[in-house]
Design a protein around this motif. Structure first.
Motif, PDB file in Angstrom:
ATOM      1  N   ILE A  20       0.789  -1.334  -0.146  1.00 24.59           N
ATOM      2  CA  ILE A  20       0.090  -0.135   0.009  1.00 24.59           C
ATOM      3  C   ILE A  20       0.907   1.296  -0.169  1.00 24.59           C
ATOM      4  N   TRP A  30      -1.050   6.931  -5.388  1.00 21.43           N
ATOM      5  CA  TRP A  30      -1.991   5.896  -5.474  1.00 21.43           C
ATOM      6  C   TRP A  30      -2.458   5.414  -6.877  1.00 21.43           C
ATOM      7  N   TYR A  33      -1.062   2.316  -8.139  1.00 19.22           N
ATOM      8  CA  TYR A  33      -1.378   1.196  -7.241  1.00 19.22           C
ATOM      9  C   TYR A  33      -2.784   0.592  -7.671  1.00 19.22           C
ATOM     10  N   TRP A  37      -5.045  -3.019  -8.834  1.00 18.89           N
ATOM     11  CA  TRP A  37      -6.342  -3.705  -8.478  1.00 18.89           C
ATOM     12  C   TRP A  37      -7.368  -3.849  -9.579  1.00 18.89           C
ATOM     13  N   CYS A  61     -10.402  -3.411  -2.464  1.00 23.11           N
ATOM     14  CA  CYS A  61      -9.685  -2.239  -3.161  1.00 23.11           C
ATOM     15  C   CYS A  61     -10.566  -0.890  -2.402  1.00 23.11           C
ATOM     16  N   VAL A  64      -9.343   0.008   1.203  1.00 27.51           N
ATOM     17  CA  VAL A  64      -7.966   0.178   1.222  1.00 27.51           C
ATOM     18  C   VAL A  64      -7.914   1.871   0.986  1.00 27.51           C
TER      19      VAL A  64
END
Length: 157
Positions: A20, A30, A33, A37, A61, A64
């Motif tokens: 993360i 992000w 990232y 997902w 997802c 998070v």
């Protein structure tokens, strides 16, 4: 052999999403990232045809993301569209409603309006437009789009 390679792919995705981004105030970290997902969810739905796992990827997802700092409209929309493909209209509506409630973003509103319009649910379109205009009262494009919708609907009456 196919399921063996799928479990290897899953393991790689799981290792990647376990990392993360450390800074929860900067959306730039992000973006990549979240795309991991998204690719993972697409892999589960389209490659392995495992609907339950794909749903789980979307749900995890969303847990998070630090929604108080920022969100990603794209993931909410993709999750809702996934549920539509599973014939779960109520679930799709629930997802989009939650998205708007947690962090109103124009792309989420516009996707929701588009879905309801395609279904011929014009009163729902009106309600969503009203919420959109409450959230973004100075957005002229949204006002124009809403007026265009009303104009089209008047022609059908």
């Amino acid at each position: 052999a196919e399921s063996t390679s799928w479990s290897a792919i899953r393991e790689i995705y799981e290792r990647a999403i376990a990392e993360i981004p450390p800074i929860i105030t900067d959306k730039r970290y992000w973006k990549r990232y979240i795309y991991l997902w998204i690719k993972y969810a697409i892999f589960e739905e389209l490659t392995t045809k495992n609907v339950g796992r794909a749903r789980g990827v979307y749900q995890s997802c969303l847990k998070v993301i630090p929604h108080n700092n920022f969100t990603f409209g794209k993931i909410w929309i993709m999750y809702a569209e996934f549920e539509l493909r599973q014939q779960n209209l109520d679930k799709a509506r629930s997802i989009l409603g939650e998205a708007i409630g947690r962090s109103p973003k124009k792309n989420i509103f516009n996707s929701y309006i588009s879905i309801e319009y395609q279904l011929g649910e014009f009163n729902r379109c009106r309600k969503i437009y009203q919420k959109l205009l409450e959230s973004f009262p100075s957005d002229t494009k949204s006002w124009h789009d809403y007026a265009s919708l009303e104009n089209k609907l008047d022609e059908y009456d």
